[in-house]
Design a protein around this motif. Structure first.
Motif, mmCIF file in Angstrom:
data_model
loop_
_atom_site.group_PDB
_atom_site.id
_atom_site.type_symbol
_atom_site.label_atom_id
_atom_site.label_comp_id
_atom_site.label_asym_id
_atom_site.label_seq_id
_atom_site.Cartn_x
_atom_site.Cartn_y
_atom_site.Cartn_z
ATOM 1 N N GLY A 243 9.091 10.433 -2.957
ATOM 2 C CA GLY A 243 8.346 11.339 -2.780
ATOM 3 C C GLY A 243 6.438 10.404 -3.411
ATOM 4 N N LEU A 244 6.698 9.994 -4.252
ATOM 5 C CA LEU A 244 6.219 8.985 -5.011
ATOM 6 C C LEU A 244 4.931 8.302 -4.341
ATOM 7 C CD1 LEU A 244 4.547 9.220 -8.236
ATOM 8 C CD2 LEU A 244 6.380 7.381 -8.683
ATOM 9 N N PHE A 245 5.690 7.369 -3.576
ATOM 10 C CA PHE A 245 5.191 6.365 -3.033
ATOM 11 C C PHE A 245 4.420 6.944 -1.542
ATOM 12 C CE2 PHE A 245 8.656 4.177 -4.693
ATOM 13 C CZ PHE A 245 8.216 3.353 -5.097
ATOM 14 N N ASP A 246 3.790 8.200 -1.384
ATOM 15 C CA ASP A 246 3.196 8.751 -0.424
ATOM 16 C C ASP A 246 2.238 8.656 -1.097
ATOM 17 O OD1 ASP A 246 3.098 8.131 2.815
ATOM 18 O OD2 ASP A 246 3.551 10.191 2.797
ATOM 19 N N TYR A 247 2.830 9.766 -2.021
ATOM 20 C CA TYR A 247 1.425 10.382 -2.898
ATOM 21 C C TYR A 247 0.519 8.979 -3.479
ATOM 22 C CZ TYR A 247 -0.294 14.259 -5.838
ATOM 23 O OH TYR A 247 -0.766 14.758 -6.436
ATOM 24 N N LEU A 248 1.127 8.456 -4.007
ATOM 25 C CA LEU A 248 0.128 7.071 -4.096
ATOM 26 C C LEU A 248 -0.404 6.383 -3.707
ATOM 27 C CD1 LEU A 248 2.930 5.631 -7.411
ATOM 28 C CD2 LEU A 248 1.064 7.037 -7.395
ATOM 29 N N ALA A 249 0.228 6.183 -1.871
ATOM 30 C CA ALA A 249 -0.499 5.180 -0.803
ATOM 31 C C ALA A 249 -1.945 5.473 -0.434
ATOM 32 C CB ALA A 249 0.307 5.562 -0.013
ATOM 33 N N ALA A 250 -1.914 8.200 -0.390
ATOM 34 C CA ALA A 250 -3.200 7.916 -0.038
ATOM 35 C C ALA A 250 -3.817 7.818 -1.119
ATOM 36 C CB ALA A 250 -2.733 10.043 -0.337
ATOM 37 N N ARG A 251 -3.684 7.563 -3.020
ATOM 38 C CA ARG A 251 -4.738 7.667 -3.137
ATOM 39 C C ARG A 251 -5.027 6.116 -3.614
ATOM 40 N NH1 ARG A 251 -2.641 11.555 -3.629
ATOM 41 N NH2 ARG A 251 -3.666 13.380 -4.953
ATOM 42 N N GLY A 252 -4.868 5.152 -2.603
ATOM 43 C CA GLY A 252 -5.230 3.667 -2.640
ATOM 44 C C GLY A 252 -4.067 2.989 -3.035
ATOM 45 N N ILE A 253 -2.606 3.633 -3.502
ATOM 46 C CA ILE A 253 -2.298 2.571 -4.008
ATOM 47 C C ILE A 253 -0.560 2.225 -3.194
ATOM 48 C CG2 ILE A 253 -0.648 1.658 -5.621
ATOM 49 C CD1 ILE A 253 -2.444 4.454 -7.571
ATOM 50 N N SER A 254 -1.171 0.558 -3.405
ATOM 51 C CA SER A 254 0.238 -0.003 -2.124
ATOM 52 C C SER A 254 1.662 0.149 -2.725
ATOM 53 C CB SER A 254 -0.677 -1.426 -1.819
ATOM 54 O OG SER A 254 -0.317 -1.977 -2.598
ATOM 55 N N ALA A 255 2.358 -0.237 -1.246
ATOM 56 C CA ALA A 255 3.902 -0.145 -2.008
ATOM 57 C C ALA A 255 3.673 -1.421 -3.497
ATOM 58 C CB ALA A 255 5.349 -0.553 -1.070
ATOM 59 N N ALA A 256 3.074 -2.307 -2.138
ATOM 60 C CA ALA A 256 3.362 -3.958 -3.716
ATOM 61 C C ALA A 256 2.789 -3.075 -5.776
ATOM 62 C CB ALA A 256 2.742 -4.765 -3.296
ATOM 63 N N GLU A 257 1.276 -2.355 -5.120
ATOM 64 C CA GLU A 257 0.975 -2.068 -6.471
ATOM 65 C C GLU A 257 2.274 -0.762 -7.648
ATOM 66 O OE1 GLU A 257 -3.190 -2.381 -5.900
ATOM 67 O OE2 GLU A 257 -2.603 -1.256 -4.943
ATOM 68 N N ALA A 258 2.525 0.117 -6.321
ATOM 69 C CA ALA A 258 3.780 1.566 -6.951
ATOM 70 C C ALA A 258 4.745 0.343 -7.263
ATOM 71 C CB ALA A 258 3.903 2.014 -5.537
ATOM 72 N N HIS A 259 5.398 -0.774 -6.947
ATOM 73 C CA HIS A 259 6.535 -1.138 -7.614
ATOM 74 C C HIS A 259 6.240 -1.707 -8.389
ATOM 75 C CE1 HIS A 259 9.812 -3.712 -6.466
ATOM 76 N NE2 HIS A 259 9.301 -4.379 -6.912
ATOM 77 N N ARG A 260 4.721 -2.421 -8.888
ATOM 78 C CA ARG A 260 4.856 -3.446 -10.224
ATOM 79 C C ARG A 260 4.222 -2.480 -11.505
ATOM 80 N NH1 ARG A 260 1.270 -6.956 -8.211
ATOM 81 N NH2 ARG A 260 -0.613 -5.242 -8.393
ATOM 82 N N MET A 261 3.744 -1.169 -10.421
ATOM 83 C CA MET A 261 3.858 -0.241 -12.097
ATOM 84 C C MET A 261 4.840 0.524 -12.715
ATOM 85 S SD MET A 261 1.794 3.419 -11.189
ATOM 86 C CE MET A 261 2.714 4.385 -10.695
ATOM 87 N N LEU A 262 5.921 0.688 -11.379
ATOM 88 C CA LEU A 262 7.339 1.113 -12.188
ATOM 89 C C LEU A 262 7.997 0.689 -12.444
ATOM 90 C CD1 LEU A 262 8.235 3.587 -8.668
ATOM 91 C CD2 LEU A 262 7.080 4.124 -10.826
ATOM 92 N N ASN A 263 8.567 -1.239 -12.412
ATOM 93 C CA ASN A 263 9.041 -1.886 -12.768
ATOM 94 C C ASN A 263 8.315 -2.511 -15.109
ATOM 95 O OD1 ASN A 263 11.358 -2.844 -11.224
ATOM 96 N ND2 ASN A 263 9.675 -2.560 -10.109
ATOM 97 N N ASN A 264 7.099 -2.999 -14.494
ATOM 98 C CA ASN A 264 6.442 -3.335 -14.699
ATOM 99 C C ASN A 264 5.491 -2.174 -16.339
ATOM 100 O OD1 ASN A 264 7.116 -5.641 -13.966
ATOM 101 N ND2 ASN A 264 5.611 -5.804 -13.460
#
Ligand code: ADP
Length: 394
Positions: A243-264
């Motif tokens: 559910g984090l992805f949707d929550y981050l999207a609402a804060r303007g963080i794209s799926a690609a940015e979320a992916h980078r954050m979770l991995n790096n």
């Protein structure tokens, strides 16, 4: 003349090369780093002088330079008997090590979508080495292959069926070569055969995963569709609420940015705000740095939780095994993890733990422990060399 096996392991910006002779003797090894960068460099182990690489050297150029250097220094006096390659993702296509032909290359390319950072460079390494040694057998060993024995209940996600049938979304598992080595070595150290040995194997390096091994076979593992799932790692978060992805999207963080954050930017690095290196984190924690102490706490607690989870797949347990840079070298992490496992009756001997099991055939458990605990240095290159030799002779 002694026959040799060359092992190639291409990472996203680095590569390792190892040359094995008879009786599993390692003749030489080499490392190239910062590939595709201006300051790319390479080194042969035991030699401080760098091997010259062109600026921005590719994997192919680094392999050419290192093979040339192995020959020049008479480390490799004749073409190797076979070349073994590590490939990260074999999808559902590759369930074991295979000899390389053009169809194998196509198959690895088809799995690239599942491991976009790894499979393409793995393939570049295979192509470069096939060009250098066209008349020698090349063998691929997949990180995922050892987990092909996972039962469906362990590899399926609770998603609509078409996610699996149409898109291949399932749990694959990684670090298979290391967990396979643990299955074999643990059996040997416990005086048993792999086919009658059941262990929980924790591989703790920059990437971390844990596997339940039943009678020598992988039956559950913590990494999933990608190597992001499961334990806390150096820079990877491991499990989070999707559910984090949707929550981050609402804060303007794209799926690609979320992916980078979770991995790096997550894992030990994210929690501590300082480093992904466990040894440095332990020093920081000792100097009173609270976020580093928290990072260690979360790492060990998550790991202990997963040890508990893995017992659901095992009717009996012959041992808990620690490996990887952290698992092999950190008495503190082993102690703080086992501290949470009192209900399972697992206890360590402080002195044996401090010595990493080196004076006790790997064992670090106390006489009162309900189950053995072992520290086993992993050797994925050796497994790849053995598989390459086996398939080349078949
Ligand atoms: P990789 O997954 O890249 O192969 P390694 O298996 O070499 O990585 O593991 C690297 C990790 O092992 C780093 O976090 C490093 O700090 C840790 N490590 C190595 N030695 C120790 C030690 N003595 N104490 C704690 N951590 C250690």
């Amino acid at each position: 003349m002694e026959e040799s096996i060359l092992v190639v392991n291409c990472g996203s910006s680095s590569l390792k090369l190892a040359l094995f002779g008879g009786q599993n003797r390692k003749i030489a090894s080499a490392l190239a780093e910062k590939l595709n960068n201006d300051d790319a460099f390479a080194r042969i182990s035991g030699d401080d002088q760098p091997v010259r690489l062109p600026a921005g050297a590719t994997h192919e150029q680094a392999l050419q330079a290192l093979v040339h250097e192995f020959r020049e220094r008479q480390l490799m006096k004749a073409a190797p008997k076979a070349i073994g390659h590590r490939v990260v993702h074999g999808g559902e296509t590759f369930r074991e090590a295979v000899l390389v032909d053009d169809a194998t290359e196509d198959g690895i390319e088809a799995c690239a979508e599942l491991a976009p950072l790894h499979n393409p460079v793995n393939l570049a390494g295979i192509r470069a080495m096939r060009a250098l040694f066209p008349d020698r057998p090349h063998v691929v060993v997949f990180d995922t292959a050892y987990h092909h024995t996972l039962p469906e209940r362990a590899y399926r996600y609770a998603l609509p069926e078409h996610c699996y049938t149409e898109w291949g979304i399932r749990r694959y598992g990684f670090h298979g070569t290391s967990h396979y080595f643990m299955a074999r070595e643990a059996a040997r150290l416990l005086g048993k055969t792999p086919a009658t040995t059941s262990v929980i194997s924790a591989h703790l390096g920059n990437g971390c995963s844990i596997t339940a091994i039943r009678d020598g076979l992988s039956v559950d593992t913590s990494m999933g569709l990608t190597p992001l799932e499961g334990l806390v790692m150096g820079t990877r978060s491991g499990d989070v609420d999707p559910g984090l992805f949707d929550y981050l999207a609402a804060r303007g963080i794209s799926a690609a940015e979320a992916h980078r954050m979770l991995n790096n930017d997550s894992g030990l690095l994210g929690l501590s705000g300082q480093t992904n290196d466990m040894r440095s984190l332990c020093e920081l924690a000792d100097h009173g740095h609270k976020p580093s102490k928290l990072a260690i706490d979360v790492f060990c607690f998550r790991l202990a939780r997963y040890v508990g989870a893995m017992t659901a797949s095992l009717p009996s347990l012959d041992g808990l095994v620690f490996t990887g840079g952290i698992g092999e070298n950190s008495p503190r992490i082993r102690k703080e993890t086992v501290k949470h496992l009192g209900l399972l009756g697992i206890e360590l001997d402080p002195e044996l733990n401090k010595n990493h099991g080196r004076i006790s055939d790997g064992r670090i458990d106390s006489p009162d422990s309900r189950f053995p605990v072992l520290v086993i240095p992993t050797d994925e290159e050796l497994v790849i060399a053995q598989e390459a030799a086996r398939l080349a002779s078949a």
